[in-house]
Scaffold this motif. Structure first.
Motif, PDB file in Angstrom:
ATOM      1  N   PHE A 167       0.635  -1.411   0.326  1.00 42.40           N
ATOM      2  CA  PHE A 167      -0.280   0.209   0.243  1.00 42.40           C
ATOM      3  C   PHE A 167       1.125   1.262   0.110  1.00 42.40           C
ATOM      4  N   PHE A 168       1.972   1.372   0.946  1.00 41.89           N
ATOM      5  CA  PHE A 168       2.633   2.265   0.775  1.00 41.89           C
ATOM      6  C   PHE A 168       3.857   2.560  -0.563  1.00 41.89           C
ATOM      7  N   LYS A 169       4.079   1.485  -1.067  1.00 42.81           N
ATOM      8  CA  LYS A 169       4.888   1.812  -2.040  1.00 42.81           C
ATOM      9  C   LYS A 169       3.908   2.984  -3.151  1.00 42.81           C
ATOM     10  N   THR A 170       2.167   2.382  -2.908  1.00 40.15           N
ATOM     11  CA  THR A 170       1.621   3.168  -4.355  1.00 40.15           C
ATOM     12  C   THR A 170       1.204   4.875  -4.106  1.00 40.15           C
ATOM     13  N   LEU A 171       2.303   5.307  -2.275  1.00 38.61           N
ATOM     14  CA  LEU A 171       1.465   6.455  -2.899  1.00 38.61           C
ATOM     15  C   LEU A 171       2.392   7.293  -2.801  1.00 38.61           C
ATOM     16  N   PRO A 172       2.015   8.294  -3.881  1.00 35.75           N
ATOM     17  CA  PRO A 172       2.437   9.600  -4.654  1.00 35.75           C
ATOM     18  C   PRO A 172       4.337  10.225  -3.960  1.00 35.75           C
ATOM     19  N   ASN A 173       4.966  10.470  -4.623  1.00 30.21           N
ATOM     20  CA  ASN A 173       6.048  11.127  -4.191  1.00 30.21           C
ATOM     21  C   ASN A 173       6.272  12.236  -4.264  1.00 30.21           C
ATOM     22  N   ALA A 174       5.220  12.705  -4.520  1.00 29.68           N
ATOM     23  CA  ALA A 174       5.185  14.835  -5.079  1.00 29.68           C
ATOM     24  C   ALA A 174       4.596  15.107  -3.392  1.00 29.68           C
ATOM     25  N   VAL A 175       3.973  14.570  -2.748  1.00 29.53           N
ATOM     26  CA  VAL A 175       3.611  15.130  -1.397  1.00 29.53           C
ATOM     27  C   VAL A 175       4.980  15.004  -0.335  1.00 29.53           C
ATOM     28  N   ALA A 176       4.985  14.198  -0.285  1.00 26.96           N
ATOM     29  CA  ALA A 176       6.222  13.295   0.327  1.00 26.96           C
ATOM     30  C   ALA A 176       7.611  14.477   0.013  1.00 26.96           C
ATOM     31  N   GLU A 177       7.793  14.517  -0.871  1.00 30.12           N
ATOM     32  CA  GLU A 177       9.059  15.796  -1.371  1.00 30.12           C
ATOM     33  C   GLU A 177       8.923  16.888  -1.277  1.00 30.12           C
ATOM     34  N   ALA A 178       7.483  17.208  -1.009  1.00 29.49           N
ATOM     35  CA  ALA A 178       6.667  18.804  -0.762  1.00 29.49           C
ATOM     36  C   ALA A 178       7.368  18.874   0.683  1.00 29.49           C
ATOM     37  N   ALA A 179       7.394  18.077   1.758  1.00 25.18           N
ATOM     38  CA  ALA A 179       6.897  17.623   2.791  1.00 25.18           C
ATOM     39  C   ALA A 179       8.090  18.219   3.537  1.00 25.18           C
TER      40      ALA A 179
END
Lengths: 288, 301
Positions: A167-179
């Motif tokens: 499940f975690f693999k499917t989460l988008p990277n963009a949000v993580a990078e922004a944070a």
């Protein structure tokens, strides 16, 4: 024309037959539960000599009180509630942490640790039953809720990690990078960003773990031995199994059925409220 | 992302790994080790006895009975459960025939789906205790009272048909889960395929066998593996429902029951661990064979 109406009437028969089949299975499911509930109000004689399909001759509520206090179902219920709520919480926290790190961080040994967790899915709990008993005993945790909670968490981790890592693999990277650019720490990113985004997956697997741990039998029966003091610590499934094996013809059968009803009714209520989520939560693991 | 990565990774993994290592991996490793000793668990000393426990296992009648029961359940449980679940799922999804070219479920589908799934959330132990009354050998038993209506004499369910009775409860509890699973699979089959079949004048029976089942094969295989693993367990049901925990005289016993009895009850840890290893090998072979068989077929399609 004749052909068409013939087809329609055979479809009608088929329709009736399918309704009969479905209704029969529904009755087969519901009836044993209704029987259990009704028997809680009957007397011993009515249960053993009377008609099992009849309603109780008079509604005796006393059995519920006797089950709750004398047969200690109240205590067992509370014990189950405590153990399962703490261990499900622990499973979700530790399982999500491990799955998150394994799914989204590259480091030496990542694959090895992941497969170590997954390997746990292949081994039946019975393989390690006796050594587990000894490990728990050596730690001085035999007959304690703490021991059982730790064991529940450990045995729930393989599937939880397996499911949540995907499940975690499917989460988008963009949000993580922004944070991260905003200066969030790894820990903050996990709790504030990733956990909320993973909510649907977390709910599914939480339901899966609650039901699995609430219904667990072999672990409590092995790790919470009886005895005058030990019995106070028993969980609901274990307590009910014990009442039923101890109950002979002289025993308080209405109280046993009351105990069963006390164990079943909350499950039915919770199930009917959340049936949609429970069905998808429990089947989610099968349709990967 | 690089900064402080390792402390974070270690921090997040240490607790789950510690618990998992302590309570799952260590006991599994110990089980394999102990299976080759004569450790009683009570004394600190034990001898390495090699494969002696496994030899004893092969000579143990109860083990052979248990293995036979697993084979029986491995065949009957998946076949009956999958057949019933496919049938019910089809009725619920498409039993209503066509309406405007679309297949519809029978009236009340939603209700049935909720009811059928219900046993899945009940503890196996509790289900077992309830069925103790359903199967009661005299006229007080629900099933016997029902048979009496047709003039059938009281049947000694657990004494004479113990394994069949246990199978019945396993099926009773499992069917609903697979109905939901198959129904989900069926609803993901494209509507055009059905429309085309209906246009060609295919009956519902034809559609079921020629369209639905072939397209659902992958889900059925998943179900087969799950049910096979369930057939290797049956511990709680046998413990509460059968006469004399696996009896009469081993007639309903299963390997987990034998492991529990020799390990926890009789403190024969070496032997119990050997039984555990045997069960694990049995389970893993089954899972690998089923999954590999599944893959090969998938390529053929």
């Amino acid at each position: 024309m004749a052909n068409k109406s013939e087809k329609r009437s055979s479809a009608g028969v088929l329709n009736k037959l399918s309704h009969v089949a479905l209704a029969v299975w529904a009755i087969l499911i519901i009836y044993p539960l209704v029987f259990t509930f009704l028997a809680a109000f009957k007397s011993n004689t009515e249960i053993f000599i009377g008609n099992p399909f009849a309603l109780p001759s008079h509604w005796d509520f006393g059995s519920f009180g006797r089950a709750w206090t004398e047969a200690k179902v109240g205590t067992y219920f509370l014990n189950s509630l405590i153990v399962v709520s703490i261990s499900t919480f622990g499973t979700m926290l530790l399982g999500a942490m491990a799955a998150y790190v394994l799914a989204r961080y590259e480091f030496i040994g990542n694959r090895f640790i992941y497969f170590l967790f997954i390997a746990g899915l292949a081994f039946p709990v019975y393989l390690a039953l006796t050594p587990l008993y000894i490990v728990v005993q050596e730690l001085g945790l035999l007959g304690t809720h703490t021991g059982l909670i730790l064991v529940y968490i450990a045995y729930s981790l393989p599937f939880t990690v397996f499911f949540l890592a995907a499940f975690f693999k499917t989460l988008p990277n963009a949000v993580a990078e922004a944070a991260m650019i905003d200066g969030a720490s790894h820990t903050k990113l996990f709790f504030r960003v990733m956990m909320p985004m993973a909510k649907p997956g977390l709910i599914s697997i939480t339901i899966f773990n609650i039901i699995g741990q609430w219904n667990q039998y072999v672990l409590p029966v092995s790790l919470l031995p009886g005895g005058a003091e030990g019995q106070e610590k028993w969980l609901l499934t274990q307590g009910i199994a014990n009442i039923s094996t101890a109950a002979g013809y002289q025993a308080d059968w209405p109280a046993l059925f009351a105990a069963l009803s006390i164990a079943i009714i909350p499950m039915i209520i919770v199930y009917t409220i959340f049936q949609r989520q429970i069905q998808s939560g429990l089947t989610a693991g099968a349709v990967k | 992302m690089r900064q402080g990565k390792y402390p974070f990774v270690i921090g997040f993994l240490i607790a789950p790994l510690a618990l998992y290592g302590m309570f799952v991996l260590r006991p599994i490793a110990a089980a394999v080790q102990v299976s080759m000793t004569n450790w009683s668990g009570l004394s600190p000393n034990f001898d390495f006895v090699g494969l002696e426990n496994f030899q004893k296992l092969l000579d143990d009648d109860k083990v052979w009975l248990a293995a036979k029961h697993h084979v029986f359940l491995l065949v009957t449980l998946p076949v009956i459960t999958i057949a019933l679940a496919l049938f019910f799922a089809f009725l619920l999804n498409m039993g209503g025939g066509t309406r405007g070219g679309m297949m519809t479920g029978v009236w009340g589908s939603k209700f049935y789906r909720v009811v059928f799934f219900l046993p899945q959330v009940l503890a196996v132990v509790i289900v077992g205790v309830i069925f103790g009354r359903v199967y009661a050998p005299d006229g007080s038993g629900v099933l016997n009272r029902f048979l009496e209506l047709f003039g059938v004499d009281a049947v000694q369910f657990m004494a004479e048909y113990g394994l069949w009775s246990i199978l019945g409860v396993l099926v009773w509890q499992a069917v609903g889960f697979y109905v939901v699973l198959f129904a989900a699979g069926m609803s993901s089959i494209p509507a055009e395929i059905y429309e085309a079949a209906v246009m060609d004048g295919a009956s519902r029976v034809t559609i079921f066998f020629r369209v639905t089942i072939p397209l659902l094969m992958e889900t059925v295989k998943v179900a087969w593996v799950y049910l096979g693993i369930l057939a290797m367990d049956a511990f709680a049901l046998v413990m509460v429902l059968s006469i004399d925990e696996g009896g009469p005289d081993g007639a309903t016993t299963v390997l987990p029951v034998q492991i529990y009895k020799s390990g926890i009850r009789e403190s024969d840890y070496g032997y119990a661990s050997a039984l555990g290893v045997a069960l694990a090998v049995f389970t893993i072979i089954f899972a690998v064979l089923s999954l590999r068989g599944g893959k090969r077929n998938a390529v053929e399609h």
